[in-house]
Enzyme design. Structure first.
Site, PDB file in Angstrom:
ATOM      1  N   ARG A  38      20.970  12.624 -20.960  1.00 34.23           N
ATOM      2  CA  ARG A  38      22.152  13.410 -20.514  1.00 34.23           C
ATOM      3  C   ARG A  38      23.001  13.178 -19.845  1.00 34.23           C
ATOM      4  O   ARG A  38      24.599  13.882 -19.629  1.00 34.23           O
ATOM      5  CB  ARG A  38      21.894  14.968 -19.820  1.00 34.23           C
ATOM      6  CG  ARG A  38      20.581  15.118 -21.732  1.00 34.23           C
ATOM      7  CD  ARG A  38      19.521  16.200 -20.945  1.00 34.23           C
ATOM      8  NE  ARG A  38      19.645  17.141 -22.544  1.00 34.23           N
ATOM      9  CZ  ARG A  38      18.518  18.592 -22.359  1.00 34.23           C
ATOM     10  NH1 ARG A  38      18.082  18.729 -21.308  1.00 34.23           N
ATOM     11  NH2 ARG A  38      18.721  18.593 -23.781  1.00 34.23           N
ATOM     12  N   LYS A 199       7.456  22.852 -31.054  1.00 34.42           N
ATOM     13  CA  LYS A 199       7.295  24.600 -31.276  1.00 34.42           C
ATOM     14  C   LYS A 199       7.776  25.164 -32.011  1.00 34.42           C
ATOM     15  O   LYS A 199       8.943  25.848 -32.317  1.00 34.42           O
ATOM     16  CB  LYS A 199       8.580  25.189 -29.982  1.00 34.42           C
ATOM     17  CG  LYS A 199       9.364  24.312 -28.531  1.00 34.42           C
ATOM     18  CD  LYS A 199      10.389  23.767 -28.090  1.00 34.42           C
ATOM     19  CE  LYS A 199       9.957  22.844 -27.031  1.00 34.42           C
ATOM     20  NZ  LYS A 199      11.693  22.431 -26.773  1.00 34.42           N
ATOM     21  N   GLY A 350      15.192  17.323 -27.997  1.00 35.66           N
ATOM     22  CA  GLY A 350      15.016  16.321 -26.273  1.00 35.66           C
ATOM     23  C   GLY A 350      14.178  15.173 -26.607  1.00 35.66           C
ATOM     24  O   GLY A 350      14.053  14.301 -26.430  1.00 35.66           O
ATOM     25  N   GLY A 373      17.376  23.153 -28.684  1.00 41.20           N
ATOM     26  CA  GLY A 373      17.433  24.549 -28.745  1.00 41.20           C
ATOM     27  C   GLY A 373      19.274  24.756 -29.293  1.00 41.20           C
ATOM     28  O   GLY A 373      19.549  25.181 -30.636  1.00 41.20           O
TER      29      GLY A 373
END
Ligand code: ADP
Ligand code: MG
Length: 393
Positions: A38, A199, A350, A373
């Protein structure tokens, strides 16, 4: 409608001080940066701002410090790492806002770079407090948002600051938006989405939205077992989110009615415990007392036959516990299939990005999104607050 944003070319950067929101929310280990993907992703914008003659004040969040100082979540090690990457000095400000920070910014040399301490140490960041946003804006003349991974959050540094300063999207944000716009607005058919990871509750919304747009929907990873349970298939001790089984079942029906072809795993790599050294076993039906930790080879084979014909593929979420070699085969197999496709391929998330990087395949995708997200919400067709803030500006 394609997203239109002000770009760096729309700002007068010469001699300006620019507050640049970046996503330096990176994993740390023993007080050092463990994965700098990142940070590297923000370099093109930082370099461009400096080349154009601007002073650059960077700000980012790291982790979830709950609005107070937490030394383990200081951005200082990230500043050290950034100085290394830039091969230049990076001034670190322990304060986030206030006269001392403004003073430090004024004293920066031409094209100098400064990094503010974790903005989430101030409760005003997450609360989107207008005074905090004004104080942040006061540090600089201009605002640039290059924190794609945080653009789905209506926080002060994302949506508050651009109301006060001429603003633009950074190069990373432009690249992300271009790739995701293409998926959202003009995907070349057949269009496939592969959803995996852990998730489930977070991702059910995107599954529903994607099932309107795609020709094929593949569900793997831990997500798959909630769906298999909804179909009444045996799932043993696999990860299942009981309260989502009902939603998953309805979603399967809706997707079917919409004409999206659904693909669930047909075989599995199972183990009797959740451990790296557990004995892997390939099965077609998950036995009692066993848990599925990867999609099996027959699933990879079957999915690859469909994926080979697809012209557009979006992938989010590993298809198994790819961190452990014995259960990485499914994720690796599908990554290799996508790497070989001629069509437009995007991977986001990620852990998914970490997986393709680990297999050495990142370069073979058209786009690797830094935002999990954020990319999912974008593809749901939900306007991201950070994007709206730049459109309005
Ligand atoms: P991303 O970060 O790409 O959005 P997630 O955070 O949703 O992905 O999920 C990643 C995690 O899911 C990984 O740590 C992986 O080990 C885990 N996972 C994938 N498949 C399984 C499975 N069958 N059982 C348990 N965990 C799984
Ligand atoms: Mg993850």
């Amino acid at each position: 409608m394609a997203t239109r944003l002000a770009t760096l070319d729309d700002l007068s950067l010469q001699r300006a001080t620019v507050l640049c929101r970046v996503d330096f929310n990176v994993p740390l280990k023993d007080g050092a940066v463990a994965d700098d993907t990142r940070i590297r992703a923000a370099l093109p914008t930082i370099l461009r701002l400096r080349e154009a003659g601007a002073r650059v004040v960077l700000c980012s969040h790291l982790g979830r410090p709950k609005g107070q100082r937490d030394p383990s979540l200081s951005l200082l090690p990230i500043g050290v790492h950034l100085a290394d990457l830039l091969d230049d000095e990076v001034v670190f400000s322990h304060e986030i806002v206030g006269d001392d920070v403004a003073q430090l910014a004024r004293e920066l040399p031409d094209r100098g770079v400064m990094l503010l301490e974790n903005i989430r140490f101030d409760p005003g960041e997450k609360a989107n407090d207008p005074d905090f946003a004004r104080a942040l804006a006061a540090i600089a003349d201009l605002y640039v948002d290059d924190a794609f991974g945080a653009m789905h959050r209506a926080h002060a540094s994302i949506t508050g600051v651009p109301a006060h300063r001429p603003s633009a999207a950074g190069l990373l944000v432009m690249k992300e938006v271009e790739a995701l716009d293409r998926l959202l607005h003009k995907p070349d058919p057949p269009f496939a989405a592969i959803l995996g990871g852990a998730k489930v509750s977070d991702k059910i919304g995107i599954l529903d939205a994607l099932s309107r747009r795609v020709d094929h929907l593949f569900i793997g990873g831990a997500m798959a077992y909630t769906f298999l349970a909804a179909r009444g298939e045996p799932v043993g001790d696999s990860k299942v989110v009981t309260e989502d089984i009902d939603t998953a079942g309805k979603l399967l029906d809706r997707a079917y009615a919409r004409g999206a072809k659904l693909h669930l795993p047909a075989d599995h790599v199972v183990a009797d415990r959740f451990a790296e050294d557990a004995e892997p076993k390939t099965v077609q039906q998950i036995p009692d007392g066993m848990m599925a930790l990867d999609i099996g080879p027959a699933t990879v084979q079957a999915w690859s036959e469909t994926l080979d014909r697809c012209r557009t593929v979006f992938w989010n979420g590993p298809l198994g516990v790819f961190e452990w070699d014995a259960f990485a085969g499914g994720t690796r197999g599908i990554a290799e299939v996508l790497a070989g496709l001629e069509g437009f391929t995007v991977v986001g998330g990620g852990d998914s990005a970490a997986a393709v990087a680990r297999f050495g395949l990142a370069d073979r995708f058209d786009h690797v999104s830094t935002g999990g997200g954020a990319s999912l919400e974008f593809l749901e067709g939900r306007p991201l607050p950070g994007i709206q803030a730049l459109e309005d500006g």
